[in-house]
Enzyme design. Structure first.
Site, PDB file in Angstrom:
ATOM      1  N   GLY A   1     -15.645   6.094 -34.520  1.00 13.83           N
ATOM      2  CA  GLY A   1     -16.482   6.824 -33.979  1.00 13.83           C
ATOM      3  C   GLY A   1     -17.460   6.638 -33.164  1.00 13.83           C
ATOM      4  O   GLY A   1     -16.749   6.109 -31.967  1.00 13.83           O
TER       5      GLY A   1
ATOM      6  N   GLU B   1       4.690  -1.968 -13.885  1.00 13.50           N
ATOM      7  CA  GLU B   1       6.506  -3.119 -14.441  1.00 13.50           C
ATOM      8  C   GLU B   1       7.441  -1.888 -14.606  1.00 13.50           C
ATOM      9  O   GLU B   1       7.922  -1.705 -15.535  1.00 13.50           O
ATOM     10  CB  GLU B   1       6.555  -4.501 -15.352  1.00 13.50           C
ATOM     11  CG  GLU B   1       5.832  -5.423 -15.571  1.00 13.50           C
ATOM     12  CD  GLU B   1       6.549  -6.582 -15.423  1.00 13.50           C
ATOM     13  OE1 GLU B   1       7.353  -6.404 -15.447  1.00 13.50           O
ATOM     14  OE2 GLU B   1       5.836  -7.659 -14.708  1.00 13.50           O
TER      15      GLU B   1
ATOM     16  N   PRO C   1       0.841  -1.388  -0.248  1.00 12.10           N
ATOM     17  CA  PRO C   1       0.269  -0.108  -0.031  1.00 12.10           C
ATOM     18  C   PRO C   1       0.997   1.229   0.340  1.00 12.10           C
ATOM     19  O   PRO C   1       1.017   2.534  -0.859  1.00 12.10           O
ATOM     20  CB  PRO C   1      -0.693  -0.203   1.106  1.00 12.10           C
ATOM     21  CG  PRO C   1      -0.842  -1.626   1.549  1.00 12.10           C
ATOM     22  CD  PRO C   1       0.183  -2.100   1.346  1.00 12.10           C
TER      23      PRO C   1
ATOM     24  N   GLN D   1     -11.069   6.576 -32.404  1.00 11.58           N
ATOM     25  CA  GLN D   1     -11.242   7.179 -32.972  1.00 11.58           C
ATOM     26  C   GLN D   1     -11.601   7.030 -34.393  1.00 11.58           C
ATOM     27  O   GLN D   1     -12.931   7.743 -34.869  1.00 11.58           O
ATOM     28  CB  GLN D   1     -10.491   8.543 -33.420  1.00 11.58           C
ATOM     29  CG  GLN D   1     -10.736   9.667 -33.866  1.00 11.58           C
ATOM     30  CD  GLN D   1     -11.156  10.713 -33.047  1.00 11.58           C
ATOM     31  OE1 GLN D   1     -11.342  10.472 -32.050  1.00 11.58           O
ATOM     32  NE2 GLN D   1     -12.357  11.838 -33.787  1.00 11.58           N
TER      33      GLN D   1
END
Ligand SMILES: Cc1cc2nc3c(=O)[nH]c(=O)nc-3n(C[C@H](O)[C@H](O)[C@H](O)COP(=O)(O)OP(=O)(O)OC[C@H]3O[C@@H](n4cnc5c(N)ncnc54)[C@H](O)[C@@H]3O)c2cc1C
Length: 384
Positions: A340, A364, A127, A337
């Site tokens: 669409g 990594e 953490p 893109q």
């Protein structure tokens, strides 16, 4: 030892067929169910994918880095969750033991890692410890002929299915940095080891990450990889370049597949009375994507060959990982893109692969960490 060229070509062609016939058709089921079908994992076992980098004497294929890269360029064309399944067995999960393990550790684990009977998992991140990997807090206290592990590992890939964890833990509390850290082979089911609930991720459904928690988890002293304390990072460093080239190959394979999807979609879709592939603004996206993927492929294969020849490729591997992971992000974005509105809709792979590709820039070693490695080495070289 490298494979005969015909055998190598056959292996690459077999993986390509497997990806086209089995993995790509299963992508949407895996993504929607967030589960990896056991039949596909079995097929990966049969193909030897879990043992790509493990020596033949332990039942692996014993591939060179270049050969491994060629296989991963193909496997990488499928949604990345599939490659994730084999990644630790091919990378740090087996290579730490293969390079620095004791004869007993090699005999005990390598054959089962090579066959895929045992799924490996690499537990480094915590953490409070991510990019600054040398500051591991999980402790390994020596107690007679055992070690007692305490601490939490975060975002551990394959943790819910792993049979073996390579765990980085601090054996010397007086040493704050990487030199106080050792690597341990810890078997699933050891009392005091528990695995948390899988996280809800942005992409790569079917591959699972979870916390691995150690509470007074007692393991035999013989689990210390290599039998010497403080070597954990040295061991990890030896396989780091290999891991980065492996990821760069995976990114490049995925980019090449996305480029095929992009061109196929654009040739099939009509606007203004003609296929959208005829519009030069879209063609620029195809051409940029192709040139960038070709550059990444060239980098991966050049660095892999140099590593096989015994050269130090830390800068080349970091460069390839950085470039290829950023590149596949741009390619996946262009693909949305080109699609669409359909590019934003789940029924099309464009949306999934856009999310899947995002992870490559983070794990990594993030892009910023790769930049640091490259720049530091550039400065060092000019100083000598
Ligand atoms: C899906 C998934 C799977 C993973 N699998 C594994 C696994 O199997 N085993 C494992 O051990 N870990 C695993 N990880 C963890 C992963 O390796 C870390 O998330 C990653 O190394 C970044 O660490 P962090 O998340 O703590 O980010 P941080 O280190 O907190 O970084 C946050 C930001 O700060 C930047 N930053 C940090 N330090 C510097 C610096 N010195 N200079 C410039 N910028 C800096 C980073 O680039 C990033 O942009 C996984 C993560 C994910 C999301």
């Amino acid at each position: 030892m490298s494979l005969d060229k015909d055998i190598r070509d056959q292996l690459v062609a077999t993986i390509r067929r497997f990806v086209d016939e089995r993995l790509i058709p299963a992508e949407s089921t895996v993504a929607e169910s967030d589960a990896m079908p056991e039949a596909l994992v079995d097929a990966m076992r049969e193909l030897g994918l879990f043992g790509l980098s493990i020596a033949e004497e332990y039942g692996g294929l014993g591939l060179t880095m270049e050969e491994e890269a060629l296989v991963i360029l193909e496997l990488g064309r499928a949604a990345p969750a599939f490659r994730s399944m084999i990644a630790t067995n091919v990378g740090i999960g087996s290579q730490g033991i293969a390079l620095d393990g004791t004869p007993e550790q090699k005999a005990r684990y390598l054959p089962r890692l090579a066959s895929g009977a045992l799924i490996g998992s690499f537990a480094l991140t915590e953490p409070e410890v991510g990019s600054d990997a040398g500051s591991v807090r999980t402790s390994a206290r020596k107690d007679g002929d055992t070690y007692v592990l305490n601490g939490t590992k975060r975002f551990i890939t394959n943790a819910p299915v792993a049979g073996l964890f390579t765990v980085m833990a601090r054996t010397d509390p007086a040493q704050k940095g990487a030199r106080g850290v050792s690597a341990f082979a810890v078997e699933a089911g050891t009392p005091g080891l528990s695995v948390g609930k899988p996280e809800h991720k942005m992409g790569q459904q079917g591959a699972h990450v979870a916390d691995v928690v150690f509470q007074e988890c007692r393991i035999p002293a013989s689990a210390l990889i290599g039998g010497v304390e403080g070597m954990g990072f040295k061991t990890a460093m030896k396989v780091l370049d290999k891991g980065r080239l492996h990821i760069a190959a995976a990114c490049t394979g995925l980019a090449e597949r996305i480029i095929d999807d992009m061109v196929d979609y654009a040739t099939g879709r009509q606007q203004f009375g003609r296929p959208i592939s005829e519009f030069q603004l879209l063609q620029a996206m195809f051409a940029d994507s192709h040139a960038e993927a070709y550059a990444a492929r060239s980098m991966v294969l050049d660095a892999a060959r140099r590593r096989d020849a015994g050269e130090d490729v830390s800068v080349e591997a970091a460069s390839a990982k950085m470039f290829a992971s950023e590149m596949v992000g741009r390619v996946a974005d262009r693909n949305v893109q080109v699609h669409g509105g359909n590019g934003y809709i789940r029924d099309y792979r464009a949306e999934q692969l856009f999310r899947d590709a995002r992870l490559f820039r983070i794990y990594e070693g993030t892009t910023q960490i790769q930049q640091g490695i490259i720049a530091r080495e550039m400065i060092r070289r000019r100083a000598v």
